[in-house]
Scaffold this active site. Structure first.
Site, PDB file in Angstrom:
ATOM      1  N   SER A 136       0.922  -1.261   0.015  1.00 41.03           N
ATOM      2  CA  SER A 136       0.066  -0.077   0.060  1.00 41.03           C
ATOM      3  C   SER A 136       0.910   1.339   0.044  1.00 41.03           C
ATOM      4  CB  SER A 136      -0.778  -0.047   1.373  1.00 41.03           C
ATOM      5  OG  SER A 136      -0.142   0.549   2.366  1.00 41.03           O
ATOM      6  N   LYS A 137       0.423   2.405  -0.282  1.00 40.00           N
ATOM      7  CA  LYS A 137       1.121   3.638  -0.325  1.00 40.00           C
ATOM      8  C   LYS A 137       1.525   3.976   0.830  1.00 40.00           C
ATOM      9  CE  LYS A 137      -2.735   6.572  -0.388  1.00 40.00           C
ATOM     10  NZ  LYS A 137      -3.474   7.899  -1.255  1.00 40.00           N
ATOM     11  N   ARG A 138       0.963   3.699   2.288  1.00 39.49           N
ATOM     12  CA  ARG A 138       1.488   3.886   3.332  1.00 39.49           C
ATOM     13  C   ARG A 138       2.728   2.994   3.670  1.00 39.49           C
ATOM     14  NH1 ARG A 138      -1.717   7.799   4.321  1.00 39.49           N
ATOM     15  NH2 ARG A 138      -3.482   7.571   3.686  1.00 39.49           N
TER      16      ARG A 138
END
Ligand code: GLU
Length: 511
Positions: free
Chosen positions: A265-267
């Site tokens: 995920s981008k996180r």
């Protein structure tokens, strides 16, 4: 493979920056097009106005450009099927929706969203999923259930219905995916998806299918998250009478987190310290800032090479591929079904490899930019030599910059352990003698300095290691580093002897 000309599209929604999974989808489409001498299209799927992020489209175009993925047709270049931005094509979608309604394959639905939410909540409370479909559509507020006069009255009263697809009641749909083989779905588990919204815009599903057909797309290559939409899309082709011309489909494997389970995920990037976006992006809505491969110092070739191997393999041991080589080697048959684990170390490894191959002049230009930002300017020739000397241990030009500090700033402190080990009582006198020896050497190049120093050390009967270590400490401040005779050539005779004198003075007063 069907006999159509190969035409593939990358069809992002401008809802934010393009994550590396999106770039990989674009890359695989691009490679497939190049491999088969076909066309690579860019279509912007911006029908969800609520999720539109300003700047996202420009970002996507810039990112593709940075990666070297040239668009043949579509947004930013135009082409025979323009416009390629779906928000500009709503009239086209409306015509097809009207046709589907007229033929009884779709219908008008007037259910207030609140009512549907209530039903959804009720179903959930029972541990069920609410499916708007064959089992219940007759009891809901739509043109199949209501009398024709009532439908007319609602329309006259200005109610804005949505258009829903009439999903077959209980049909086994068997489809072929190039990567996964046969995939089966049962329509009883699928709902009557909205095709056209009350705001006058189509949904992704309808627009996507209509455009793929009108734009003569031969292969749909997209992420695995779209696999559940595959049966609906296939049924839409059937409903629109385009089944025989349906493109072939390939759903790419997920990209997994470096460790643990689940999709990257981008996180994860910010959490684990690596970029997940090709270029920096500041979300204009949330203000969140995301780092990028480009700004982190990756070469686009290294980034693209790393991405290509996320889910695809050439069937050989080869790992380094130029975009051209990838275009020749790529095939969907060699794309894996299972998720591809992303490795930040591997990404750095790729950059390291590409950095070794870069001309020193190119690295020097990068180094010059970093130096300029801190107010240091040097001759290109000097920077070229520094890069040649330091690149072997570097993954990024920034690593060269960090390792090169001592070239531009004389040591302020000397490595403590190294000093304790190598700075002996006799060292100052020896280095003084060495300085005098070096003064005499002309030209001041390794092929002159090295043999002279070696000969002198042998004559002195002292250990070469110890004197060289002390020499290095005096020049760089560090106990180890690149080849010293190359270092002093770059520094020049004057600076070398000056540093020796400073070290003799500063270190001797401590002993
Ligand atoms: N607009 C979709 C997306 O954002 C495209 C999916 C597809 O390629 O069909 O990924």
């Amino acid at each position: 493979m069907n006999n159509k000309r190969v035409r593939v599209r990358f069809a992002p929604s401008p809802t934010g920056a393009l994550h590396l999974g999106g770039v990989r989808t674009a890359l695989f489409n691009y490679l497939f097009a190049r491999r088969h001498g076909g066309d690579f299209l860019l279509r912007v799927e911006d029908t969800d106005q609520g999720r539109f992020v300003p700047g996202a489209e420009e970002y996507i175009i810039e990112a593709l450009k940075w990666c070297g993925l040239t668009i043949d047709e579509g947004v930013s270049v135009g082409g025979p099927h323009a416009p390629y931005r779906q928000s500009e094509r709503s009239e086209i979608y409306r015509q097809f929706t009207t046709r589907l309604v007229a033929e009884g394959r779709a219908y008008l639905a007037f259910d207030p969203p609140g009512e549907l939410n209530e039903r959804r909540a009720e179903a959930e409370a029972r541990g069920d999923a609410f499916i708007y479909g064959a089992k219940n559509r007759d009891s809901l507020r739509n043109s199949l259930a209501l009398p024709a006069e009532e439908v007319e009255r609602l329309l006259q009263a200005g109610e804005k219905p949505v258009i829903r697809f009439k999903m077959p009641a209980d049909e086994e749909i068997i489809l072929q995916d190039i990567i996964r083989g046969e995939v089966r779905f049962n329509t009883s588990l699928l709902d009557d998806k909205v095709l056209f919204k009350a705001d006058g815009m189509p949904t992704y599903h309808l627009a996507n299918v209509v455009d793929d057909h009108l734009m003569e797309i031969s292969h749909v290559i997209r992420g695995e998250e779209w696999l559940p939409s595959f049966p609906l899309h296939a049924l839409l082709y059937r409903a629109l009478g385009w089944e025989k011309n349906m493109p072939l489909f390939a759903h790419l494997p997920l990209i997994l987190k470096p460790v643990g389970n689940g999709k990257l995920s981008k996180r994860d990037g910010n959490k684990m310290g690596f970029p997940v976006f090709p270029m920096e992006f500041t979300d204009p809505v949330t203000g969140e800032k995301w780092r990028g491969y480009k700004e982190d110092g990756y070469f686009p070739e290294a980034f693209v090479n790393m991405l290509a191997l996320l889910g695809w393999n050439p069937g050989t041991e080869q790992e380094l591929f130029s975009l051209q080589e990838l275009s020749e080697a790529f095939s969907l048959e060699r794309v894996n079904r299972s998720g591809a684990r992303f490795s930040p170390e591997k990404a750095r490894w790729f950059n390291h490899k590409y950095l070794q191959e870069k001309p020193d002049e190119v690295l020097a230009a990068g180094l010059a930019r970093l130096l300029e930002a801190e107010g240091t300017r040097r001759e290109e020739q000097e920077l070229v030599k520094i890069c040649r000397l330091l690149k072997e241990r570097a993954n990024f030009v920034q690593d060269i910059h960090a390792a090169a500090r001592f070239f531009f700033h004389p040591p302020r402190v000397y490595d403590e352990k190294g000093t304790r080990k190598n700075w002996k009582e006799e060292t100052p006198a020896l280095l003084g003698e060495l300085a005098r020896l070096l003064e005499e050497i002309e030209p001041f190049i390794p092929s002159n300095t090295e043999p002279a120093v070696r000969e002198w050390v042998t004559g002195k009967g002292v250990g070469l290691g110890q004197i060289m270590n002390a020499f290095r400490l005096a020049i760089t401040g560090f106990a180890d580093g690149p080849r010293l005779f190359d270092v002093i050539e770059i520094l020049g005779k004057e600076e070398t002897t000056r540093r020796l004198a400073v070290a003799i003075e500063r270190l001797s007063s401590n002993t």
